[in-house]
Design a protein around this motif. Structure first.
Motif, short mmCIF file in Angstrom:
data_model
loop_
_atom_site.label_atom_id
_atom_site.label_comp_id
_atom_site.label_asym_id
_atom_site.label_seq_id
_atom_site.Cartn_x
_atom_site.Cartn_y
_atom_site.Cartn_z
N ARG A 180 0.83 -1.19 0.00
CA ARG A 180 0.00 0.00 0.00
C ARG A 180 0.87 1.25 0.00
O ARG A 180 1.93 1.28 0.64
CB ARG A 180 -0.92 0.02 1.23
N GLY A 227 -3.48 7.24 0.90
CA GLY A 227 -4.38 6.48 0.08
C GLY A 227 -5.82 6.93 0.20
O GLY A 227 -6.13 8.10 0.47
N VAL A 228 -6.72 5.99 0.03
CA VAL A 228 -8.16 6.27 -0.01
C VAL A 228 -8.67 6.62 1.38
O VAL A 228 -8.24 6.05 2.39
CB VAL A 228 -8.92 5.04 -0.56
N THR A 271 -6.27 -6.35 2.34
CA THR A 271 -5.62 -6.22 3.64
C THR A 271 -6.58 -6.69 4.73
O THR A 271 -7.75 -6.99 4.47
CB THR A 271 -5.21 -4.76 3.90
N TRP A 322 -8.68 -1.33 8.24
CA TRP A 322 -9.55 -0.42 7.50
C TRP A 322 -10.01 0.77 8.33
O TRP A 322 -10.36 1.83 7.79
CB TRP A 322 -10.78 -1.17 6.98
N ARG A 325 -8.45 4.29 7.68
CA ARG A 325 -8.81 5.11 6.52
C ARG A 325 -10.28 5.50 6.53
O ARG A 325 -10.76 6.12 5.57
CB ARG A 325 -8.50 4.36 5.23
N ARG A 331 -6.83 13.81 -1.77
CA ARG A 331 -6.98 12.36 -1.59
C ARG A 331 -8.18 11.84 -2.39
O ARG A 331 -9.06 12.58 -2.84
CB ARG A 331 -7.21 12.04 -0.10
N ALA A 372 -12.43 0.40 -2.10
CA ALA A 372 -11.21 1.06 -1.60
C ALA A 372 -10.01 0.14 -1.78
O ALA A 372 -8.92 0.59 -2.19
CB ALA A 372 -11.38 1.44 -0.14
N GLU A 373 -10.18 -1.16 -1.50
CA GLU A 373 -9.08 -2.11 -1.67
C GLU A 373 -8.67 -2.23 -3.13
O GLU A 373 -7.49 -2.32 -3.46
CB GLU A 373 -9.49 -3.49 -1.12
N GLU A 421 -6.68 0.86 -4.01
CA GLU A 421 -5.35 0.81 -3.40
C GLU A 421 -4.44 -0.15 -4.18
O GLU A 421 -3.25 0.11 -4.36
CB GLU A 421 -5.45 0.37 -1.94
N ARG A 459 -3.33 1.63 -7.29
CA ARG A 459 -2.33 2.66 -6.98
C ARG A 459 -0.95 2.07 -6.77
O ARG A 459 0.06 2.60 -7.25
CB ARG A 459 -2.74 3.46 -5.74
N SER A 460 -0.88 0.97 -6.03
CA SER A 460 0.42 0.37 -5.69
C SER A 460 0.91 -0.62 -6.74
O SER A 460 2.07 -1.03 -6.71
CB SER A 460 0.33 -0.34 -4.34
#
Length: 695
Positions: free
Chosen positions: A51, A55-56, A272, A277, A280, A300, A330-331, A334, A337-338
């Motif tokens: 991650r 992030g989100v 994750t 969670w 976030r 963000r 959201a996962e 993420e 993004r990564s």
């Protein structure tokens, strides 16, 4: 190959191997895929997801928000307030993971219009038109920043499809084939769509099993291609105007990022722990009340979604049976993004069965040729090695290879073959216990049962010490005895003699008439067997002497027991016919022991050892020489020996040896010495023999 269990074991092992491989390839009832996906879940849980920072942020319409603000579903006016609050913080993009379709039934305007329609009072429409339009207000609010809305696939959906995803294809790139498709959609109100920058698909589908493990990249609805909600949000953060399908058809470009596009036009989620969670997630009520600093949202990705049970927006995932859909989105974002997007290995339908075949054949070969302990160890190494390789491959490259399926043929083949081999071994052990339990010591029987391969019942040449015992005058005694008394006495006699043989590690070869035949160093090795046999003979001599003093033995006139011992190579193994086999020995040492037993009559002794037995014992001080004899059926003389009597003091032993040494030099002197010794040692049979012989 000689083992009778080998052919059944290899046939059973191969059959199990084929069944295991067929299970993996044919996937009956989707069972192999389900097993594989559950294993992938475990691997993904072991290897932490990657991650990036900042992030989100999830704005959750949770129980507290419903309790403090409005019950579910929220009126559009509440969304206007929430979106406006978030826009003030200048987030990069806002995604609303809630289907905002249909008019706001909780607003007064739509309510009056419904009432006018049902009652026919057209004046109510005029009143409704004069009231604030919350749907339009929300549309205006959405237009003030980048907001992504969501739609749902619905076979019976009648809503007007919104604008599709912007998809560009490189020359020669194939058209994506989404696994999710429907004839219609449930879409947001057109007035809301006008204010949004994009509309993505909120729909998830459970692939193998009932858990959601993938997020859609593209779906097809109402004959239009739409991007998944998470992918549309990610595209907006990349400031990309369109998705570009690259020439290989396996990758899409989103700005400067590349997303793998696999079968079904989806990406696999690497989730994750739900425990993380909370970091976030903020409550929508706290945002509305200004309790959250605006810096939390600046620049963000912000997702608005329902986590309260009343909303029913939950999915079963690998990490929780009831996962809020907004957290799944959201996962997915993420992961995009990564770049942490798990991928299956290339051509798994070929590689994994090939690996399964190799593992299975190695395990089967080990089970057939290396024995259960080594085979089990090799199987354990194969299992742990393959699982370790699968975990390591994912940790290092993000590639997923089935950690369980390829092991099924190996486990099935090896265990099936081992079961057959074990059944054969168990059968052999039971046979050994039945065969030798009455004739061998429990320790030797345990050794044989634990290692049946040590018993070579087909025949082998080995050195043994044979013991042969006989009851003096048994024929005359048996002719004059009452049968029941004789049988009872013999049973007790044989029990005692056999128990002594077994206790010393010998084997009771057979009982013939009044004779007991014993073997030492067969069927298993017995270190120092000649010495052990002599000690056994001495104890038998003492026991039988005491036995003769029993009342029933005295009445029968039970004779003295004579014992012969000799050592030498013999052939041992199962011998017999007509279905009756007997483990026994054949050879000169056995014959010599029987003849040495008879020599006791000549010397008046209880135990007589041959020269080979005396040499094998290798302790001259333990035995006294009796003389040289020619055994029946032999031409050459041989020396014979006997253990020293219990009352043989050192002085008497020296005197006897001196007299015996004088026999060949000066018989007269020898006679004088033996006569002198007879006065000191009356009743010694060997001394009496030499006095009689030399006189």
């Amino acid at each position: 190959m000689a083992d009778p269990a080998f052919k059944p074991a290899i046939a059973t092992g191969l059959a199990a191997f084929i069944v295991g491989l067929g299970f993996l390839i044919l996937n009956p009832g989707n069972a192999a895929n389900t097993l594989r996906e559950e294993a992938f879940d475990l691997i993904e849980a072991v290897i932490p997801a990657k991650r990036l920072p900042d992030g989100v942020v999830v704005v959750a319409i949770d129980r507290n928000s419903l309790a403090e603000k409005d019950s579910w579903p929220w009126p559009r006016a509440r969304y206007v307030d929430l979106v406006s609050k978030l826009q003030d913080a200048k987030p990069a993009v806002i995604g609303i993971d809630i289907l905002l379709n249909g008019a706001d039934r909780r607003a007064p305007g739509p309510t009056l219009r419904e009432l006018a329609k049902s009652t026919g009072r057209t004046d109510l429409n005029t009143v409704a038109d004069s009231l604030p339009d919350d749907d339009k207000a929300l549309g205006n609010a959405l237009a003030r920043s980048d907001v992504v809305l969501g739609l749902l696939l619905d076979e019976e959906g009648k809503d007007e499809p919104p604008f599709p995803a912007m998809i560009a294809r490189a020359r020669g790139a194939p058209t994506p084939q989404p696994s999710q498709a429907a004839e219609g959609v449930d879409a947001p109100l057109p007035v809301l769509i006008e204010g949004a920058v994009a509309v993505g698909a909120l729909s998830f589908s459970a692939g193998t099993g009932t858990k959601v493990r993938q997020a859609p990249v593209f779906v097809n609805a109402a004959n239009e291609d739409y991007a998944g909600f998470a992918v549309e949000v990610f595209r907006d953060t990349q400031q990309a105007s369109a998705f570009v399908i690259e020439p290989d058809g396996a990758t899409i470009s989103v700005g400067d990022r590349h997303i793998p596009l696999r079968e079904g036009a989806s990406i696999r989620l690497h989730l994750t722990s739900p425990l993380s969670w909370g970091a976030r997630t903020v409550s929508a009520a706290d945002v509305l009340d200004g309790k959250i600093a605006v810096e939390r949202f600046a620049g963000r990705i912000v997702l608005i979604g329902a986590t309260a049970p009343e909303a029913g927006a939950f999915l079963a995932t690998a990490v929780a049976p009831n996962t809020p859909t907004v957290q799944v989105q959201a996962e997915a974002i993420e992961g995009l993004r990564s770049g942490d997007i798990p991928l299956r290995i290339h051509n798994p339908r070929l590689i994994e069965p090939a690996a399964a075949a190799a593992l299975g054949l190695v395990a089967l070969a080990a089970a057939l040729w290396l024995g259960p302990l080594v085979a089990s160890s090799i199987l354990a190494v194969l299992i742990l090695g393959w699982i370790g390789f699968s975990v390591g491959l994912f940790a290092g490259t993000g590639l997923l290879i089935d950690p369980v399926g390829p092991l099924i043929p190996a486990v099935a083949a090896a265990n099936s073959a081992l079961v057959v081999m074990f059944a054969r071994t168990r059968k052999l052990r039971n046979a050994i216990e039945r065969k030798f339990g009455r004739y061998l010591s429990p320790e030797i029987v345990r050794r044989l049962a634990a290692a049946p391969e040590e018993l070579r019942i087909e025949g082998e040449l080995r050195e043994v010490t044979a013991l042969f015992s006989d009851i003096e005058g048994f024929t005359t005694m048996s002719e004059n005895a009452e049968p029941r008394t004789l049988v009872g006495a013999l049973d007790a006699y044989f029990d005692g003699v056999c128990a002594i043989v077994i206790r010393h590690g010998g084997m009771v070869d057979k009982i013939v008439g009044d004779a007991v035949h014993g073997l030492f160093n067969a069927p298993l090795a017995l270190p120092g067997h000649a010495r052990v046999a002599m000690d056994c003979a001495i104890e038998i001599g003492r026991f039988t002497q005491e036995f003769r003093n029993r009342e029933d033995a005295r009445k029968l006139g039970f004779g003295r027991t004579r014992i012969g011992l000799d050592t030498g190579p013999v052939i041992v193994g199962d011998v017999g016919g007509l279905g009756h086999l007997d483990y026994t020995a054949h050879g000169d040492a056995v014959n010599s022991a029987a003849r040495l037993e008879a020599i006791n009559k000549q010397f008046g002794t209880t135990i007589c050892l041959g020269a080979r037995a005396a040499k094998a014992i290798g302790e001259p001080d333990l035995m006294r020489p009796l003389g040289t004899v020619v055994l029946r059926g032999r031409a050459a003389e041989t020396a014979v020996f006997s253990p020293w009597p219990d009352d043989a003091t050192p002085q008497r032993r020296l005197a006897y040896l001196a007299a015996y040494a004088a026999v060949r030099q000066d018989s007269g002197q020898a006679l004088a010495l033996f006569k002198s010794l007879a006065e000191q040692w009356p009743g010694d049979p060997a001394v009496a023999y030499w006095v009689k012989t030399l006189s």
